[in-house]
Design a protein around this motif. Structure first.
Motif, short mmCIF file in Angstrom:
data_model
loop_
_atom_site.label_atom_id
_atom_site.label_comp_id
_atom_site.label_asym_id
_atom_site.label_seq_id
_atom_site.Cartn_x
_atom_site.Cartn_y
_atom_site.Cartn_z
N TYR A 135 -2.96 3.67 -24.18
CA TYR A 135 -2.59 3.99 -22.79
C TYR A 135 -1.12 4.36 -22.61
O TYR A 135 -0.80 5.15 -21.73
CB TYR A 135 -2.99 2.85 -21.83
N PRO A 136 -0.19 3.81 -23.43
CA PRO A 136 1.20 4.26 -23.24
C PRO A 136 1.38 5.73 -23.56
O PRO A 136 2.36 6.33 -23.13
CB PRO A 136 1.99 3.40 -24.24
N LEU A 137 0.44 6.31 -24.30
CA LEU A 137 0.61 7.69 -24.76
C LEU A 137 0.07 8.72 -23.79
O LEU A 137 0.31 9.90 -23.95
CB LEU A 137 -0.09 7.87 -26.11
N VAL A 138 -0.70 8.29 -22.80
CA VAL A 138 -1.36 9.28 -21.96
C VAL A 138 -0.77 9.28 -20.55
O VAL A 138 -0.20 8.29 -20.09
CB VAL A 138 -2.89 9.03 -21.85
N GLN A 139 -0.94 10.43 -19.91
CA GLN A 139 -0.51 10.59 -18.52
C GLN A 139 -1.70 10.31 -17.63
O GLN A 139 -2.74 10.93 -17.78
CB GLN A 139 -0.06 12.04 -18.29
N PHE A 140 -1.54 9.40 -16.72
CA PHE A 140 -2.58 9.24 -15.70
C PHE A 140 -1.98 8.54 -14.50
O PHE A 140 -0.93 7.93 -14.58
CB PHE A 140 -3.79 8.48 -16.24
N GLU A 141 -2.67 8.69 -13.38
CA GLU A 141 -2.17 8.13 -12.14
C GLU A 141 -2.92 6.85 -11.82
O GLU A 141 -4.12 6.76 -12.06
CB GLU A 141 -2.44 9.12 -11.00
N GLU A 142 -2.21 5.90 -11.26
CA GLU A 142 -2.90 4.74 -10.71
C GLU A 142 -3.19 5.05 -9.25
O GLU A 142 -2.28 5.18 -8.45
CB GLU A 142 -2.04 3.49 -10.83
N LYS A 143 -4.46 5.22 -8.95
CA LYS A 143 -4.82 5.61 -7.58
C LYS A 143 -4.67 4.41 -6.64
O LYS A 143 -5.26 3.37 -6.87
CB LYS A 143 -6.26 6.12 -7.54
N LEU A 144 -3.87 4.60 -5.63
CA LEU A 144 -3.63 3.52 -4.67
C LEU A 144 -3.89 4.01 -3.26
O LEU A 144 -3.73 5.20 -2.96
CB LEU A 144 -2.18 3.04 -4.74
#
Lengths: 377, 270
Positions: free
Chosen positions: A250-259
């Motif tokens: 997970y540290p290697l990928v780009q993703f958004e935490e949807k809030l």
């Protein structure tokens, strides 16, 4: 019977206009043997008392008698829809305790499997959400797409739901030669299918009327009750373990935490749909770059953890899943405690559903995405 | 049977529902002359006997001595009584256009064009309202609050099993057939073939299909629509269902009747 009496007597006066209904242990929308003791006034829900334990299987106690690699095989019987996340949590916990560094390939494979599990779990949740609200077509749409993921699982490790794939030190087998091709095919196909979900249910006027501004959970309550996962994030509680305590790839990928801060049933629904998009995004980043290498490091025949306490959390499809192991240096754990997301989420139900109608209670329960063995363990 | 159930009423309820259902079947014109009874108040009779069914549902819910059953029955009572209004008023709209309540006369006067097209917009509105209210009256989804399997397990027939349960289910499906048959008879020309004014050859070809086939084709078409609703739409909540009826359908219906009166008075129809 004694419980029922207790509740009536414990309130100030005996209510003649309110009555108690046992929703469950056998009830179509509790999705398992969950019993809710609901105090109703006509159609309006006044109080919900969840009673758990009907499918308690003593997994935590059983873990004390078996070795660490064997613990893995019990964990996917808890939250059977996020089986891989549960496996991984124990594997990570043991690896951290022994300070074993797993190969990069393992991290990639685990993360992809995590996200595939999350997709499969959310698809099933979507099926059931529609069905709880009375729209039956969703069930067929969701299961149709979920089938592809389960096929990939089956090809990878031979099991469709209880995967047993992650072990301390790596994964059980290398990925199937078809794995990358099939995952990419699935992502391509599901990208087209996901908008159908929106057309069928999200955009429906009846659905929006049923879910908007229903079952409000404030940020304070979400934190106080420990509501995690999409349910907590729907109230603005930033609790994504993948972001805050990254593990595997997970540290290697780009993703958004949807809030979102609206905290109603519709928000929780929408966040899960958006999470499916994010999951696909994560898989896309990883699937072409799986590094070559071993799929596991050689571990000792008998895994013995050093004396001490170890905790590892992962983000399962329902929220934060934690493994707490107390070791006294033997080959089996002294005590194991699982922090299951469903258990915490369930008890916020009273806060969310009081004052709403019975039909809303079902919808709210659906957005919590309860898996009963996960609650009872 | 539950121990504390009211034995007599518990056994009686399925029969009341079955009787109500089969009574309504009596006046349906399947084809020319293929009709058990041809009242001059046919439509009135259908609306009257179909509302007996709700008594059966209420009795079933009360006598089972189960809270789910009772909630289901009370919901269904509120719902059916409300939607009865819409069904009747949308039929009244067509009665104004047809000038008769006798079903055979209504079918006969649709020889040239079905009432759905004949009355222009008011007919169309009446048809849509009839479909919505008819679905609600037969307790079909998205208005299946009375059974609402995900909320009330099985609603008013939770405690029933065996042939008594089968009666409830049979009645539900026959009711759906009756609503579809009424929609067919009143809006879609009953057993009349589809005719377009000037296409002589087309009309002749259409005449070759027997009336019974026409009738069932139309009925099955409407049943398909009703089932389609059930499988696609989420269920409404009880307050929303009553809001829909009293705040939207009923006022629209009343205005629609006035519109239809205007259409008939000005002889604007086809």
């Amino acid at each position: 019977m004694s419980e029922i009496k207790e509740i009536i007597i414990s309130s100030d006066k005996i209510h003649t206009d309110q009555y108690l209904v046992n929703m469950g242990p056998q009830h179509p929308s509790t999705h398992g043997v969950l019993r809710l003791l609901v105090r109703l006034e006509g159609e309006i829900v006044h109080h919900i008392q969840p009673h758990v334990g009907y499918i308690h299987s003593g997994i935590e106690k059983m873990c004390e008698a078996i070795s660490y690699p064997q613990v893995i095989h019990l964990t996917d019987r808890m939250d059977y829809l996020s089986a891989h996340m549960n496996n991984e949590a124990v594997a990570l916990c043991v690896e951290n305790a022994l300070q074993v560094e797993v190969p990069e390939r393992v991290k990639y494979i685990r993360t992809i499997m995590d996200e595939l599990s999350r997709l499969a779990s959310h698809q099933l949740w979507w099926c059931v959400m529609g069905m709880d609200l009375g729209a039956l077509t969703t069930f067929f749409y969701g299961l149709r797409d979920r089938e592809h993921i389960l096929d990939i699982f089956e090809e990878t490790c031979g099991a469709r739901m209880t995967l047993n794939y992650s072990l301390p030190g790596g994964v059980m087998f290398d990925i199937h030669p078809n794995f990358q091709k099939r995952v990419k095919e699935f992502i391509k196909e599901f990208k087209k299918k996901l908008p159908e979900y929106d057309q069928l249910l999200t955009g429906n006027v009846i659905f929006q009327e049923r879910t908007k501004e229903i079952g409000y959970l404030s940020l304070e309550d979400a934190i106080a009750w420990g509501v995690t996962g999409p349910a907590g994030r729907g109230s603005g509680f930033s609790c994504d373990v993948r972001k805050h305590h990254p593990y595997s790839a997970y540290p290697l990928v780009q993703f958004e935490e949807k809030l979102d801060t609206r905290g109603d049933t519709f928000t929780r629904y929408r966040l899960r749909i958006e999470e499916m998009h994010e999951s696909m995004h994560i898989i896309e980043q990883l699937i072409d770059n799986i590094p070559e290498g071993d799929y596991a490091v050689k571990m000792k025949g008998v895994v013995k953890l050093p004396e001490g306490e170890f905790y590892q959390r992962v983000e399962s499809a329902r929220g934060e899943f934690g493994v707490y192991i107390v070791s006294d240096g033997k080959k089996n754990p002294y005590r194991v405690k699982f922090r299951s997301p469903g258990f915490s989420n369930l008890f916020a139900l009273n806060k969310m559903a009081s004052g709403h109608k019975i039909a809303d209670l079902v919808a709210i329960m659906s957005t919590l995405d309860l898996v009963i063995p996960d609650i009872d363990r | 049977m539950p121990k504390s159930a009211d034995r007599f009423l518990y056994n009686l309820a399925p029969f009341i529902i079955m009787i109500a259902t089969f009574l309504a079947m009596a006046v349906l014109p399947f084809a020319k002359g293929l009709q058990t009874m041809d009242f001059d108040i046919g439509i009135f009779y259908v609306t009257a006997v179909s509302s007996i069914g709700v008594i059966g549902i209420l009795i079933a819910g009360w006598s089972s001595n189960n809270k789910y059953s009772l909630i289901g029955a009370m919901r269904s009572g509120a719902q059916i009584l409300s939607y009865e209004l819409s069904v009747s008023l949308s039929l009244v709209t067509i009665i104004i256009l047809a000038g008769s309540m006798q079903l055979s006369v209504i079918v006969e006067s649709q020889r040239d064009s079905w009432f759905l097209f004949k009355g222009h917009i008011p007919s169309l509105i009446a048809f849509v309202i009839f479909l919505i209210a008819g679905t609600a009256e037969t307790n079909r989804g998205p208005f299946d609050l009375a059974e609402a399997e995900s909320e009330l397990t099985a609603g008013f027939h939770t405690e029933y099993s065996g042939i008594k349960f089968a009666f409830f289910f049979l009645a539900e499906y026959i009711n759906m057939f009756i609503v579809a048959a009424m929609a067919t008879t009143v809006f879609l020309g009953g057993w009349m073939p589809l005719h377009f004014g000037s296409f002589e050859s087309f009309n002749v070809v259409m005449d070759f299909i027997p009336p019974l086939v026409w009738f069932f084709m139309k009925v099955l078409g409407v049943i398909f629509l009703i089932m389609w609703f059930k499988w696609t739409f989420p269920r409404l909540r009880v307050d929303q269902i009553l809001t829909l009826e009293w705040k939207y359908l009923l006022p629209i219906n009343l205005v629609n009747i006035l519109l239809m009166c205007l259409v008939v008075l000005t002889k604007f129809h086809l």
